[in-house]
Write a protein that holds these residues in place. Sequence first.
Motif, PDB file in Angstrom:
ATOM      1  N   LEU A 194       0.919  -1.338   0.041  1.00 57.78           N
ATOM      2  CA  LEU A 194       0.063  -0.070   0.069  1.00 57.78           C
ATOM      3  C   LEU A 194       0.788   1.411   0.021  1.00 57.78           C
ATOM      4  CD1 LEU A 194      -2.820  -0.861   2.520  1.00 57.78           C
ATOM      5  CD2 LEU A 194      -2.979  -0.901   0.145  1.00 57.78           C
ATOM      6  N   TRP A 195       2.020   1.066   0.556  1.00 51.35           N
ATOM      7  CA  TRP A 195       2.892   2.353   0.594  1.00 51.35           C
ATOM      8  C   TRP A 195       4.381   2.365   0.321  1.00 51.35           C
ATOM      9  CZ3 TRP A 195       6.531   0.759   3.820  1.00 51.35           C
ATOM     10  CH2 TRP A 195       6.209  -0.326   4.991  1.00 51.35           C
ATOM     11  N   ILE A 196       4.642   1.191  -0.553  1.00 48.06           N
ATOM     12  CA  ILE A 196       5.860   1.131  -1.204  1.00 48.06           C
ATOM     13  C   ILE A 196       5.597   1.577  -2.630  1.00 48.06           C
ATOM     14  CG2 ILE A 196       7.690  -0.596  -2.014  1.00 48.06           C
ATOM     15  CD1 ILE A 196       7.211  -1.989   0.853  1.00 48.06           C
ATOM     16  N   ALA A 197       6.368   2.379  -3.084  1.00 46.38           N
ATOM     17  CA  ALA A 197       6.264   2.732  -4.624  1.00 46.38           C
ATOM     18  C   ALA A 197       7.116   1.972  -5.536  1.00 46.38           C
ATOM     19  CB  ALA A 197       6.411   4.360  -4.768  1.00 46.38           C
ATOM     20  N   LYS A 198       8.635   1.637  -5.110  1.00 43.37           N
ATOM     21  CA  LYS A 198       9.292   1.081  -5.708  1.00 43.37           C
ATOM     22  C   LYS A 198      10.309   0.197  -4.809  1.00 43.37           C
ATOM     23  CE  LYS A 198      11.651   0.571  -9.773  1.00 43.37           C
ATOM     24  NZ  LYS A 198      10.793  -0.036 -11.111  1.00 43.37           N
ATOM     25  N   ILE A 199      10.698  -1.117  -4.963  1.00 39.25           N
ATOM     26  CA  ILE A 199      11.829  -1.521  -4.459  1.00 39.25           C
ATOM     27  C   ILE A 199      13.436  -1.208  -5.139  1.00 39.25           C
ATOM     28  CG2 ILE A 199      12.746  -3.926  -3.603  1.00 39.25           C
ATOM     29  CD1 ILE A 199      10.613  -3.242  -1.895  1.00 39.25           C
ATOM     30  N   ILE A 200      14.049  -1.037  -4.150  1.00 38.52           N
ATOM     31  CA  ILE A 200      15.413  -0.376  -4.706  1.00 38.52           C
ATOM     32  C   ILE A 200      16.590  -1.405  -4.729  1.00 38.52           C
ATOM     33  CG2 ILE A 200      17.181   1.404  -4.751  1.00 38.52           C
ATOM     34  CD1 ILE A 200      14.539   2.246  -5.904  1.00 38.52           C
ATOM     35  N   TRP A 201      17.210  -1.835  -5.661  1.00 35.35           N
ATOM     36  CA  TRP A 201      18.194  -2.764  -5.461  1.00 35.35           C
ATOM     37  C   TRP A 201      19.759  -2.168  -5.923  1.00 35.35           C
ATOM     38  CZ3 TRP A 201      17.352  -6.892  -2.864  1.00 35.35           C
ATOM     39  CH2 TRP A 201      16.123  -7.330  -2.612  1.00 35.35           C
ATOM     40  N   GLY A 202      19.762  -0.974  -5.833  1.00 37.37           N
ATOM     41  CA  GLY A 202      21.254  -0.584  -6.018  1.00 37.37           C
ATOM     42  C   GLY A 202      21.124   1.078  -6.002  1.00 37.37           C
ATOM     43  N   ILE A 203      22.638   1.649  -5.824  1.00 38.68           N
ATOM     44  CA  ILE A 203      22.659   3.039  -5.690  1.00 38.68           C
ATOM     45  C   ILE A 203      23.727   3.153  -7.028  1.00 38.68           C
ATOM     46  CG2 ILE A 203      24.047   4.702  -4.517  1.00 38.68           C
ATOM     47  CD1 ILE A 203      23.234   2.876  -1.888  1.00 38.68           C
ATOM     48  N   GLN A 216      16.961   0.396 -14.276  1.00 42.39           N
ATOM     49  CA  GLN A 216      16.033   0.246 -13.478  1.00 42.39           C
ATOM     50  C   GLN A 216      16.374  -0.091 -12.022  1.00 42.39           C
ATOM     51  OE1 GLN A 216      12.881   0.907 -13.552  1.00 42.39           O
ATOM     52  NE2 GLN A 216      12.640   1.746 -15.566  1.00 42.39           N
ATOM     53  N   GLY A 217      15.609   0.277 -10.845  1.00 40.91           N
ATOM     54  CA  GLY A 217      15.762  -0.058  -9.596  1.00 40.91           C
ATOM     55  C   GLY A 217      16.854   0.389  -8.845  1.00 40.91           C
ATOM     56  N   PHE A 218      17.612   1.453  -9.472  1.00 40.07           N
ATOM     57  CA  PHE A 218      18.551   2.332  -8.790  1.00 40.07           C
ATOM     58  C   PHE A 218      18.175   3.789  -8.136  1.00 40.07           C
ATOM     59  CE2 PHE A 218      20.881  -1.230 -10.416  1.00 40.07           C
ATOM     60  CZ  PHE A 218      22.002  -1.261  -9.842  1.00 40.07           C
ATOM     61  N   ILE A 219      18.396   4.075  -6.998  1.00 43.99           N
ATOM     62  CA  ILE A 219      18.409   5.492  -6.459  1.00 43.99           C
ATOM     63  C   ILE A 219      19.716   6.227  -7.093  1.00 43.99           C
ATOM     64  CG2 ILE A 219      16.743   5.010  -4.629  1.00 43.99           C
ATOM     65  CD1 ILE A 219      19.092   5.017  -2.802  1.00 43.99           C
ATOM     66  N   GLU A 220      19.646   7.163  -7.513  1.00 41.24           N
ATOM     67  CA  GLU A 220      20.761   7.776  -8.096  1.00 41.24           C
ATOM     68  C   GLU A 220      21.098   9.173  -7.376  1.00 41.24           C
ATOM     69  OE1 GLU A 220      19.935   8.615 -12.260  1.00 41.24           O
ATOM     70  OE2 GLU A 220      19.308   6.456 -12.664  1.00 41.24           O
ATOM     71  N   PHE A 221      22.281   9.580  -7.041  1.00 43.80           N
ATOM     72  CA  PHE A 221      22.919  10.715  -6.432  1.00 43.80           C
ATOM     73  C   PHE A 221      23.773  11.383  -7.404  1.00 43.80           C
ATOM     74  CE2 PHE A 221      21.699   7.529  -3.190  1.00 43.80           C
ATOM     75  CZ  PHE A 221      21.326   8.255  -2.242  1.00 43.80           C
ATOM     76  N   LYS A 261      10.163   6.114  -8.489  1.00 45.89           N
ATOM     77  CA  LYS A 261       8.857   5.578  -7.771  1.00 45.89           C
ATOM     78  C   LYS A 261       7.909   4.545  -8.788  1.00 45.89           C
ATOM     79  CE  LYS A 261       6.722   8.194  -5.169  1.00 45.89           C
ATOM     80  NZ  LYS A 261       5.706   9.100  -4.367  1.00 45.89           N
ATOM     81  N   GLY A 262       8.540   4.403 -10.088  1.00 48.53           N
ATOM     82  CA  GLY A 262       7.810   3.592 -11.044  1.00 48.53           C
ATOM     83  C   GLY A 262       8.607   3.385 -12.374  1.00 48.53           C
ATOM     84  N   ASP A 263       8.011   2.916 -13.579  1.00 50.88           N
ATOM     85  CA  ASP A 263       9.031   2.662 -14.617  1.00 50.88           C
ATOM     86  C   ASP A 263       9.214   3.989 -15.271  1.00 50.88           C
ATOM     87  OD1 ASP A 263       8.315  -0.105 -14.303  1.00 50.88           O
ATOM     88  OD2 ASP A 263       6.574  -0.174 -15.533  1.00 50.88           O
ATOM     89  N   ASP A 264       8.692   5.005 -14.925  1.00 46.54           N
ATOM     90  CA  ASP A 264       8.782   6.219 -15.780  1.00 46.54           C
ATOM     91  C   ASP A 264       8.560   7.326 -14.574  1.00 46.54           C
ATOM     92  OD1 ASP A 264       6.098   6.606 -15.905  1.00 46.54           O
ATOM     93  OD2 ASP A 264       6.033   7.759 -17.809  1.00 46.54           O
TER      94      ASP A 264
END
Length: 392
Positions: A63-72, A193-198, A214-217
């Motif tokens: 319900l409150w997870i928009a995206k699971i992240i598997w890398g940085i 896909q699936g990386f948060i970016e800094f 938070k999603g595909d695009d």
Amino acid sequence: MIETDVIVVGSGPAGSSAAKHAALGGAKVILMDKKSEIGSPKRCAEDVPVKGLEKLGIELSPLWIAKIIWGIRIQTPDGTDLWLPKDQTNPSEADCVLERKVFDKHMAMDAARAGAEIRIKTLVTCIEKIENGFIVETESMGKKQDFKCKILVAADGVEGHVARWAGLRPAAKAKEMGSCVQYEMCNVEFEKQGFIEFYFGSCAPGGYAWIFPKGDDIANVGLGLFSHKAEKTAKEYLDDFVAKSPYLKNAQAVELNVGGDPAGGMIEKIYDDNIMVVGDAAGQVNPLTGEGIVPGMIGGKCAGQVAAQAIKEDCSKKFLKFYDKMVREELSYDNEAYKKVQEYVYSLSDGELDEIGHALEGESFDEASSAEVVKKLIEISPKASRYLGKLV
């Protein structure tokens, strides 16, 4: 006059955590918030580590997870990339990007299910210290109402009015308050896909820019910086970043969020007779990343547990000092260490950041975390070793 044991002002994750654990301990709790909708507007990039939520005993919910992240992904000013994948065989190693507007309501509901009473659209206008607690004056929908409590928990965010009214220092000095601005955008393109970016360097002086999917695009695209290091406003820097990013050339903003981030570490005094301060109001924020959800909820949990026990024994600062001890044992080393790293990393020029990126480009990392990057940085950089060597 409505009387209760504990009043928590502010229903963000830290306040809801305090209310929940105080109620679980048997205290009569009122959780109040000035907003008509808990969780809105969001002032957050919304990323949290799964292991942090697990530590708090919070079960993940779709319900409150928009995206699971598997890398940085970390990018230096000249475009050098460091890709740090996470171990996908271990769900605890993942991060998740939240829907804060849903998550905050979920946490408040947890507090209600534990026994706390929630009052929305209730603005605290004044507090008055009395011999055995506080009088809290409020206004809701044009109606004034006074409350009396034995313990007051200040969880009202970076503004920190309640702590200030009680004579405690605000969470951050002006130079330690990060200025943050963010768009939620669609039509975002991702290299992986699936990386948060800094993104570090002059794109965000004294801070960094980010793209959190938070999603595909769909992504949160924002930045935080220290105003005294900047020549323009945070929004001007963000608009420049968006205009230059190849991943955002077709992106459109559907939401704008702004806010401050107390990046100076925990304030010196977070308690006094009949009062405790938690979350952003207490500076319970990772100074390096600015992440405050899990640290704030840990602070709230500690405060709630101590409050419940104090109601049965002693609500003076002599007893409430146990909150200070508990939360500093949980958070202080990280706060102190990351503050040191913050001072070092954010002092580097674009050229120095590029050199570090080149040196780390071929390195393998045991885990995808800021701590692992700092460890590698100390290994390859004599300057970093001199400045940060004692941290590992």
